[in-house]
Design an enzyme around this catalytic site. Structure first.
Site, PDB file in Angstrom:
ATOM      1  CD  GLU A   1       8.395  -0.647  -2.471  1.00 21.05           C
ATOM      2  OE1 GLU A   1       7.237  -0.220  -2.452  1.00 21.05           O
ATOM      3  OE2 GLU A   1       8.736  -1.700  -1.898  1.00 21.05           O
TER       4      GLU A   1
ATOM      5  CG  ASP B   1       2.183   1.264   7.524  1.00 22.03           C
ATOM      6  OD1 ASP B   1       3.245   1.031   6.906  1.00 22.03           O
ATOM      7  OD2 ASP B   1       1.614   0.412   8.225  1.00 22.03           O
TER       8      ASP B   1
ATOM      9  CG  ASP C   1      14.763  -1.106   5.280  1.00 21.96           C
ATOM     10  OD1 ASP C   1      15.794  -0.501   5.578  1.00 21.96           O
ATOM     11  OD2 ASP C   1      14.101  -1.741   6.124  1.00 21.96           O
TER      12      ASP C   1
ATOM     13  CG  PHE D   1      10.096   2.999  10.995  1.00 20.89           C
ATOM     14  CD1 PHE D   1      10.206   1.818  10.276  1.00 20.89           C
ATOM     15  CD2 PHE D   1       8.835   3.535  11.211  1.00 20.89           C
ATOM     16  CE1 PHE D   1       9.072   1.175   9.775  1.00 20.89           C
ATOM     17  CE2 PHE D   1       7.698   2.906  10.718  1.00 20.89           C
ATOM     18  CZ  PHE D   1       7.820   1.730   9.996  1.00 20.89           C
ATOM     19  CB  VAL D   2      10.598   7.603   7.125  1.00 23.13           C
ATOM     20  CG1 VAL D   2      11.895   8.324   7.436  1.00 23.13           C
ATOM     21  CG2 VAL D   2      10.829   6.540   6.059  1.00 23.13           C
TER      22      VAL D   2
ATOM     23  CE  LYS E   1      -3.525  -2.172   2.911  1.00 28.22           C
ATOM     24  NZ  LYS E   1      -4.123  -2.143   4.270  1.00 28.22           N
ATOM     25  N   GLY E   2       2.115   1.093   0.431  1.00 25.72           N
ATOM     26  CA  GLY E   2       2.959   2.254   0.734  1.00 25.72           C
ATOM     27  C   GLY E   2       3.192   3.206  -0.423  1.00 25.72           C
TER      28      GLY E   2
ATOM     29  CE  LYS F   1      14.534   3.243   6.388  1.00 20.82           C
ATOM     30  NZ  LYS F   1      13.947   2.381   7.419  1.00 20.82           N
TER      31      LYS F   1
HETATM   32  P1  5GP Z   1      12.797  -4.117   2.230  1.00 23.38           P
HETATM   33  O1  5GP Z   1      12.333  -5.440   1.702  1.00 23.38           O
HETATM   34  O2  5GP Z   1      13.571  -3.296   1.225  1.00 23.38           O
HETATM   35  O3  5GP Z   1      13.555  -4.276   3.520  1.00 23.38           O
HETATM   36  O4  5GP Z   1      11.530  -3.330   2.702  1.00 23.38           O
HETATM   37  C1  5GP Z   1      10.643  -2.742   1.858  1.00 23.38           C
HETATM   38  C2  5GP Z   1       9.338  -2.460   2.570  1.00 23.38           C
HETATM   39  O5  5GP Z   1       9.511  -2.317   3.985  1.00 23.38           O
HETATM   40  C3  5GP Z   1       8.805  -1.128   2.098  1.00 23.38           C
HETATM   41  O6  5GP Z   1       8.001  -1.280   0.964  1.00 23.38           O
HETATM   42  C4  5GP Z   1       8.020  -0.657   3.321  1.00 23.38           C
HETATM   43  O7  5GP Z   1       6.726  -1.200   3.273  1.00 23.38           O
HETATM   44  C5  5GP Z   1       8.754  -1.252   4.496  1.00 23.38           C
HETATM   45  N1  5GP Z   1       9.678  -0.279   5.120  1.00 23.38           N
HETATM   46  C6  5GP Z   1      11.020  -0.277   5.100  1.00 23.38           C
HETATM   47  N2  5GP Z   1      11.533   0.771   5.764  1.00 23.38           N
HETATM   48  C7  5GP Z   1      10.455   1.468   6.200  1.00 23.38           C
HETATM   49  C8  5GP Z   1      10.319   2.695   6.945  1.00 23.38           C
HETATM   50  O8  5GP Z   1      11.275   3.384   7.345  1.00 23.38           O
HETATM   51  N3  5GP Z   1       9.044   3.101   7.199  1.00 23.38           N
HETATM   52  C9  5GP Z   1       7.935   2.398   6.798  1.00 23.38           C
HETATM   53  N4  5GP Z   1       6.746   2.885   7.112  1.00 23.38           N
HETATM   54  N5  5GP Z   1       8.028   1.246   6.095  1.00 23.38           N
HETATM   55  C10 5GP Z   1       9.282   0.795   5.797  1.00 23.38           C
END
Ligand code: 5GP
Length: 189
Positions: free
Chosen positions: A102, A162, A106, A155-156, A46-47, A134
């Site tokens: 996206e 969300d 992260d 964490f944002v 949803k982000g 990040k």
């Molecule tokens: P990854 O698989 O790259 O670790 O994470 C991607 C997903 O993690 C993003 O689409 C998001 O939903 C969530 N996520 C990662 N970091 C953050 C953050 O700082 N804040 C929020 N709200 N969601 C995050």
């Protein structure tokens, strides 16, 4: 626990900064896709929904949009490491130019899973656009064609991002105070 109001969070990226960046990304993407007839913009729910809604209004009229949903998080502030489709695209992407939109990359686990899954459907091309990156938390390297902002390991929330389902409709992006992050990480364990 009562949910703090938006005003409790200082902007980390203001509404103006975000909108200027979205326009800049839109112009770059529009220029790069000028020779393509079949662009599918894929929103990762949803982000990315708020970012995608703003971004597509900077793109040419011939783009189409589709949506998918993955899960890698189960509440809390850290990724669980496992990714799966909650629901998938509504159309084949064979021979199409795909732009994945996206909210944040992260660890890179979610996008590396998605890229592999969509590549297997033989698109003409596939590019990734993320509003936030990040790099300090990267586990898997993913090719990022368009990045809005590179941010530190915080964490944002806001602008689609969300905290346990809330704050997606905040117009700016805030970084959670570190004490809150520690508290939530404990809840998540
Ligand atoms: P990854 O698989 O790259 O670790 O994470 C991607 C997903 O993690 C993003 O689409 C998001 O939903 C969530 N996520 C990662 N970091 C953050 C953050 O700082 N804040 C929020 N709200 N969601 C995050």
């Amino acid at each position: 626990m009562p949910v703090p109001p938006f005003s409790a969070f200082e902007p980390f990226l203001s509404e103006d900064e975000i909108q200027a960046k979205v326009a800049e990304l839109g112009a770059a993407i529009a220029a790069d896709m000028s020779d393509s007839e079949n662009v599918v913009v894929v929103c990762v729910l949803k982000g990315a929904v708020v970012f995608m809604a703003d971004l597509i209004r900077h793109l040419p009229q011939n783009v189409t949009c589709d949506f998918l949903r993955l899960s890698s998080y189960h509440g809390g502030t850290r990724s669980s490491g496992t990714v799966r489709f909650d629901f998938d695209l509504t159309q084949p992407i064979e021979d199409k130019d795909v732009l994945i939109v996206e909210d944040i990359v992260d660890t890179g686990l979610t996008m590396s899973f998605l890229l592999e899954a969509l590549q297997a459907r033989h698109p003409r091309s596939i590019k990734l656009c993320t509003l936030l990156h990040k790099p300090s938390r990267q586990v898997k390297e993913v090719p990022l064609a368009y990045v809005g902002f590179t941010i530190p390991d915080r964490f944002v929330i806001g602008y689609g991002l969300d905290l346990e389902g809330k704050y997606r409709n905040m117009r700016y992006i805030a970084a959670l105070p570190e004490q809150t992050e520690e508290l939530l990480a404990k809840v998540d364990e």
